[in-house]
Motif scaffolding. Structure first.
Motif, PDB file in Angstrom:
ATOM      1  N   MET A  25       0.826  -1.186   0.000  1.00 40.61           N
ATOM      2  CA  MET A  25       0.000   0.000   0.000  1.00 40.61           C
ATOM      3  C   MET A  25       0.868   1.247   0.000  1.00 40.61           C
ATOM      4  SD  MET A  25      -3.119   0.236  -0.282  1.00 40.61           S
ATOM      5  CE  MET A  25      -4.460   1.295  -0.011  1.00 40.61           C
ATOM      6  N   GLY A  26       2.114   1.134   0.415  1.00 42.65           N
ATOM      7  CA  GLY A  26       2.986   2.294   0.526  1.00 42.65           C
ATOM      8  C   GLY A  26       3.187   3.050  -0.770  1.00 42.65           C
ATOM      9  N   ILE A  60      -6.237  10.799 -11.264  1.00 42.04           N
ATOM     10  CA  ILE A  60      -5.532  10.171 -10.146  1.00 42.04           C
ATOM     11  C   ILE A  60      -6.152   8.817  -9.829  1.00 42.04           C
ATOM     12  CG2 ILE A  60      -4.847  10.439  -7.728  1.00 42.04           C
ATOM     13  CD1 ILE A  60      -3.714  12.610  -9.477  1.00 42.04           C
ATOM     14  N   ASP A  61      -5.294   7.815  -9.626  1.00 44.81           N
ATOM     15  CA  ASP A  61      -5.731   6.539  -9.070  1.00 44.81           C
ATOM     16  C   ASP A  61      -5.654   6.679  -7.557  1.00 44.81           C
ATOM     17  OD1 ASP A  61      -6.411   4.789 -11.171  1.00 44.81           O
ATOM     18  OD2 ASP A  61      -4.290   4.504 -11.650  1.00 44.81           O
ATOM     19  N   VAL A  62      -6.806   6.819  -6.908  1.00 49.10           N
ATOM     20  CA  VAL A  62      -6.841   7.010  -5.457  1.00 49.10           C
ATOM     21  C   VAL A  62      -6.957   5.631  -4.797  1.00 49.10           C
ATOM     22  CG1 VAL A  62      -8.025   8.130  -3.543  1.00 49.10           C
ATOM     23  CG2 VAL A  62      -7.986   9.242  -5.783  1.00 49.10           C
ATOM     24  N   PRO A  63      -6.008   5.285  -3.900  1.00 48.01           N
ATOM     25  CA  PRO A  63      -6.064   3.969  -3.256  1.00 48.01           C
ATOM     26  C   PRO A  63      -7.247   3.852  -2.291  1.00 48.01           C
ATOM     27  CG  PRO A  63      -4.197   5.255  -2.438  1.00 48.01           C
ATOM     28  CD  PRO A  63      -4.841   6.057  -3.508  1.00 48.01           C
ATOM     29  N   LEU A  64      -7.758   2.639  -2.163  1.00 46.61           N
ATOM     30  CA  LEU A  64      -8.862   2.345  -1.254  1.00 46.61           C
ATOM     31  C   LEU A  64      -8.309   1.656  -0.011  1.00 46.61           C
ATOM     32  CD1 LEU A  64     -11.408   0.914  -3.841  1.00 46.61           C
ATOM     33  CD2 LEU A  64     -11.294   3.237  -2.947  1.00 46.61           C
ATOM     34  N   ILE A  65      -8.805   2.079   1.150  1.00 46.14           N
ATOM     35  CA  ILE A  65      -8.438   1.443   2.413  1.00 46.14           C
ATOM     36  C   ILE A  65      -9.719   0.898   3.031  1.00 46.14           C
ATOM     37  CG2 ILE A  65      -7.569   1.841   4.747  1.00 46.14           C
ATOM     38  CD1 ILE A  65      -5.610   3.806   3.590  1.00 46.14           C
ATOM     39  N   TYR A  66      -9.730  -0.380   3.335  1.00 43.09           N
ATOM     40  CA  TYR A  66     -10.918  -1.053   3.847  1.00 43.09           C
ATOM     41  C   TYR A  66     -10.922  -1.034   5.365  1.00 43.09           C
ATOM     42  CZ  TYR A  66     -11.551  -2.370  -0.942  1.00 43.09           C
ATOM     43  OH  TYR A  66     -11.747  -2.303  -2.304  1.00 43.09           O
ATOM     44  N   LEU A 121     -14.064 -11.724   2.401  1.00 45.37           N
ATOM     45  CA  LEU A 121     -14.031 -10.454   1.708  1.00 45.37           C
ATOM     46  C   LEU A 121     -13.408 -10.640   0.330  1.00 45.37           C
ATOM     47  CD1 LEU A 121     -14.494  -7.384   2.057  1.00 45.37           C
ATOM     48  CD2 LEU A 121     -12.180  -7.253   2.966  1.00 45.37           C
ATOM     49  N   ASN A 122     -14.134 -10.253  -0.709  1.00 44.69           N
ATOM     50  CA  ASN A 122     -13.625 -10.303  -2.079  1.00 44.69           C
ATOM     51  C   ASN A 122     -13.330  -8.865  -2.506  1.00 44.69           C
ATOM     52  OD1 ASN A 122     -12.982 -10.840  -4.723  1.00 44.69           O
ATOM     53  ND2 ASN A 122     -15.066 -11.288  -5.356  1.00 44.69           N
ATOM     54  N   ILE A 123     -12.060  -8.461  -2.408  1.00 39.23           N
ATOM     55  CA  ILE A 123     -11.657  -7.108  -2.808  1.00 39.23           C
ATOM     56  C   ILE A 123     -11.465  -7.104  -4.317  1.00 39.23           C
ATOM     57  CG2 ILE A 123      -9.861  -5.351  -2.625  1.00 39.23           C
ATOM     58  CD1 ILE A 123      -9.439  -6.252   0.258  1.00 39.23           C
ATOM     59  N   ILE A 124     -12.295  -6.335  -5.002  1.00 37.23           N
ATOM     60  CA  ILE A 124     -12.272  -6.273  -6.460  1.00 37.23           C
ATOM     61  C   ILE A 124     -11.381  -5.132  -6.943  1.00 37.23           C
ATOM     62  CG2 ILE A 124     -13.724  -5.983  -8.511  1.00 37.23           C
ATOM     63  CD1 ILE A 124     -16.027  -7.188  -6.684  1.00 37.23           C
ATOM     64  N   LYS A 125     -11.390  -4.011  -6.231  1.00 36.69           N
ATOM     65  CA  LYS A 125     -10.596  -2.838  -6.616  1.00 36.69           C
ATOM     66  C   LYS A 125      -9.689  -2.410  -5.463  1.00 36.69           C
ATOM     67  CE  LYS A 125     -12.377  -1.744 -10.659  1.00 36.69           C
ATOM     68  NZ  LYS A 125     -11.609  -1.738 -11.864  1.00 36.69           N
ATOM     69  N   LYS A 126      -8.465  -2.052  -5.796  1.00 38.79           N
ATOM     70  CA  LYS A 126      -7.536  -1.510  -4.805  1.00 38.79           C
ATOM     71  C   LYS A 126      -7.406   0.001  -4.952  1.00 38.79           C
ATOM     72  CE  LYS A 126      -4.932  -5.701  -4.176  1.00 38.79           C
ATOM     73  NZ  LYS A 126      -3.654  -6.360  -4.145  1.00 38.79           N
ATOM     74  N   SER A 127      -7.850   0.530  -6.095  1.00 37.44           N
ATOM     75  CA  SER A 127      -7.837   1.968  -6.317  1.00 37.44           C
ATOM     76  C   SER A 127      -8.947   2.325  -7.297  1.00 37.44           C
ATOM     77  CB  SER A 127      -6.480   2.430  -6.852  1.00 37.44           C
ATOM     78  OG  SER A 127      -6.259   1.908  -8.140  1.00 37.44           O
ATOM     79  N   VAL A 128      -9.305   3.608  -7.302  1.00 37.02           N
ATOM     80  CA  VAL A 128     -10.365   4.109  -8.186  1.00 37.02           C
ATOM     81  C   VAL A 128      -9.845   5.372  -8.864  1.00 37.02           C
ATOM     82  CG1 VAL A 128     -12.732   4.973  -8.287  1.00 37.02           C
ATOM     83  CG2 VAL A 128     -12.156   3.156  -6.697  1.00 37.02           C
TER      84      VAL A 128
END
Length: 150
Positions: A1-2, A60-66, A81-88
């Motif tokens: 994530m860094g 911008i690709d903005v990262p998602l934090i769950y 949990l099925n994480i489909i996207k890591k960024s939007v």
């Protein structure tokens, strides 16, 4: 994530006249666009920046934090949990670039999902992708866990 959090942060870059000089020619606000790393060691080789003046609109690709996994009704029932996207991807004014977007899972039950339109962001951000595209879904119990329950 860094590295993804790094790529959504603004920096002040000092442009000098020469490499060892203390003479600063210009202060420029920049956004990291690409991080080049050594494939074997993950050492940073190069960073590509773009200028980010206040009046700029940037993709911008903005990262998602769950968050909220510990209290999610679906996850507490043994689902996963099925994480489909890591960024939007958003079109953002340079002054309003979020470092990340929190995705709250605390209300999701088995079979429920969140789509990009459900994300809570500043109204000036314009979603570039479809608002109906899924981000995360709470899936049923794993097959191996179902067998153990029987």
């Amino acid at each position: 994530m860094g590295s993804s959090l790094f790529l959504s942060r603004l920096f002040e870059l000092k442009v000098k006249s020469e490499f060892d000089s203390d003479d600063v020619i210009e202060h420029v606000r920049v956004l990291p666009r690409r991080l080049h790393m050594n494939a074997a060691t993950d050492a940073i080789l190069n960073v590509t920046f773009i200028r980010a003046p206040s009046d700029a609109l940037l993709k911008i690709d903005v990262p998602l934090i769950y968050i909220g996994e510990d209290v999610s009704p679906g996850l507490r029932k043994g689902s996963y949990l099925n994480i489909i996207k890591k960024s939007v991807k958003y079109l953002c004014p340079a002054d309003i670039i979020p470092p990340y977007i929190e995705v709250d899972l605390s209300e999701l039950d088995v079979g429920e999902k969140m789509v990009m339109g459900d994300l809570k962001v500043h109204p000036a951000l314009k979603l570039i992708q479809s608002k109906d595209e899924p981000v995360v879904k709470i899936m049923g119990a794993r097959v191996s866990e179902q067998k153990k329950a029987k």
